[in-house]
Design a protein around this motif. Sequence first.
Motif, mmCIF file in Angstrom:
data_model
loop_
_atom_site.group_PDB
_atom_site.id
_atom_site.type_symbol
_atom_site.label_atom_id
_atom_site.label_comp_id
_atom_site.label_asym_id
_atom_site.label_seq_id
_atom_site.Cartn_x
_atom_site.Cartn_y
_atom_site.Cartn_z
ATOM 1 N N THR A 1 1.105 -12.241 6.224
ATOM 2 C CA THR A 1 1.400 -11.218 7.260
ATOM 3 C C THR A 1 0.093 -11.068 8.020
ATOM 4 N N ILE A 2 -1.088 -11.153 7.154
ATOM 5 C CA ILE A 2 -2.504 -11.056 8.195
ATOM 6 C C ILE A 2 -2.682 -12.108 8.971
ATOM 7 N N LEU A 3 -2.370 -13.379 8.450
ATOM 8 C CA LEU A 3 -2.586 -14.475 9.266
ATOM 9 C C LEU A 3 -1.622 -14.686 10.469
ATOM 10 N N LEU A 4 -0.588 -14.105 10.756
ATOM 11 C CA LEU A 4 0.263 -14.066 11.528
ATOM 12 C C LEU A 4 -0.176 -12.809 12.659
ATOM 13 N N VAL A 5 -0.632 -11.661 12.027
ATOM 14 C CA VAL A 5 -0.963 -10.369 12.979
ATOM 15 C C VAL A 5 -2.324 -10.753 13.619
ATOM 16 N N PHE B 1 0.821 -1.113 0.111
ATOM 17 C CA PHE B 1 -0.028 -0.066 -0.012
ATOM 18 C C PHE B 1 0.980 1.318 -0.102
ATOM 19 N N ARG B 2 2.210 1.040 -0.290
ATOM 20 C CA ARG B 2 3.112 2.088 -0.448
ATOM 21 C C ARG B 2 3.104 2.899 0.975
ATOM 22 N N PHE B 3 3.017 2.198 1.987
ATOM 23 C CA PHE B 3 3.372 2.440 3.185
ATOM 24 C C PHE B 3 4.733 2.412 3.707
ATOM 25 N N SER B 4 5.698 3.603 3.678
ATOM 26 C CA SER B 4 7.035 3.459 3.601
ATOM 27 C C SER B 4 7.557 3.127 5.046
ATOM 28 N N LEU C 1 14.677 -7.112 6.911
ATOM 29 C CA LEU C 1 16.181 -7.495 6.621
ATOM 30 C C LEU C 1 16.108 -7.742 4.912
ATOM 31 N N ARG C 2 15.206 -8.298 4.436
ATOM 32 C CA ARG C 2 15.054 -8.839 3.030
ATOM 33 C C ARG C 2 15.016 -7.719 2.179
ATOM 34 N N PHE C 3 14.269 -6.613 2.563
ATOM 35 C CA PHE C 3 14.019 -5.050 2.009
ATOM 36 C C PHE C 3 15.271 -4.453 1.952
ATOM 37 N N ILE C 4 16.438 -4.372 3.162
ATOM 38 C CA ILE C 4 17.227 -3.930 2.930
ATOM 39 C C ILE C 4 18.436 -4.573 2.129
ATOM 40 N N LEU C 5 18.488 -6.026 2.212
ATOM 41 C CA LEU C 5 19.628 -6.744 1.633
ATOM 42 C C LEU C 5 19.231 -6.586 0.096
ATOM 43 N N GLY C 6 18.019 -6.294 -0.284
ATOM 44 C CA GLY C 6 17.722 -6.291 -1.869
ATOM 45 C C GLY C 6 17.671 -4.816 -2.300
ATOM 46 N N ALA C 7 17.957 -4.004 -1.575
ATOM 47 C CA ALA C 7 17.858 -2.526 -2.260
ATOM 48 C C ALA C 7 18.985 -2.194 -2.864
ATOM 49 N N PRO C 8 18.891 -1.623 -4.051
ATOM 50 C CA PRO C 8 19.933 -1.118 -4.995
ATOM 51 C C PRO C 8 21.113 -0.194 -4.379
ATOM 52 N N SER D 1 0.328 -0.966 10.717
ATOM 53 C CA SER D 1 1.306 -0.097 10.019
ATOM 54 C C SER D 1 2.363 -1.186 9.550
ATOM 55 N N SER D 2 2.852 -2.163 10.419
ATOM 56 C CA SER D 2 3.842 -3.110 10.079
ATOM 57 C C SER D 2 3.471 -3.934 8.809
ATOM 58 N N VAL D 3 2.254 -4.284 9.011
ATOM 59 C CA VAL D 3 1.546 -5.180 7.895
ATOM 60 C C VAL D 3 1.700 -4.386 6.653
ATOM 61 N N MET D 4 1.197 -3.060 6.682
ATOM 62 C CA MET D 4 1.155 -2.305 5.462
ATOM 63 C C MET D 4 2.447 -1.963 4.991
ATOM 64 N N ALA D 5 3.683 -2.026 5.932
ATOM 65 C CA ALA D 5 4.974 -1.661 5.506
ATOM 66 C C ALA D 5 5.736 -2.878 4.962
ATOM 67 N N VAL D 6 5.443 -4.115 5.241
ATOM 68 C CA VAL D 6 6.147 -5.250 4.824
ATOM 69 C C VAL D 6 5.380 -6.026 3.814
ATOM 70 N N SER D 7 4.134 -5.868 3.564
ATOM 71 C CA SER D 7 3.315 -6.816 2.695
ATOM 72 C C SER D 7 3.910 -6.241 1.185
#
Length: 254
Positions: free
Chosen positions: A93-97, A37-40, A135-142, A78-84
């Motif tokens: 993510t919804i199933l876990l939260v 949802f483009r929630f940074s 962590l996956r987002f950071i490691l995959g960032a260009p 907000s964490s759901v929106m940020a990592v999905s």
Amino acid sequence: MDAVKQRDELLSDGQKPKTVSDAPPPDDNRRTTSGLFRFSAAQFLLVLIALLLTIPFIVELHDGGIVASALTTLVLISSVMAVSGQRRSLVLTILLVLPTLGAEWVEHYQPGFVPVWVSSVARLTFIVYVIAQMLRFILGAPQVNSDVLCAGIAIYLLVGLLWAGAYWQLAGLAPASFAIRHGSATNQVMDQFDALYFSFVSLTCLGCNDIVPLSRVARMLMMVEATTGVLYLAVMIARLVALYSRKPEKPGAA
């Protein structure tokens, strides 16, 4: 004919005519969001910091429990929106939260209905999942941008929350694991804020003299958290420096 003549003049001057491949590369500094949802990550970090800074004052209010639960719910959403990043990860993510949210509000209205270990396991599992996704987002960032930096800070704060839940769970199972002294009062029981306080002073290697781990499990948790905090900062700084110093690939390079 004019185009051919202009091309010959450029070649005679030693200039190469521009082609599509000579177009400037796309701007890699554009804003990158990690969520569906483009929630940074920056927005998630602001919500997380707001919770950590206000929770000591909220719990002292008459209806502080409801406000604290509402803030916790806001952080979870907000964490759901940020990592999905994809719809498949959104479903997971919804199933876990959902168990975490349910346990949070059920415990507020019907204390003791949900076993403490169930709510703690659900909360810790979700935090671990969010940390892994960031962590996956950071490691995959260009390259480094504001969202990468905010995600790195958010992970550090989430690690503190993760261990706070572990300390609180341990104190519930074995109250003698910690010796707590606030002022002249001794042998107090660790509450959620005590666990949060002890976690962050351990994570930052500050240490405190009003909460002392007594059992071997408590001391082991404190040792692992302090080591994790130091190693995380070292590895994350190295990663960010590597991303920042990496030269962008030229268009058309093999």
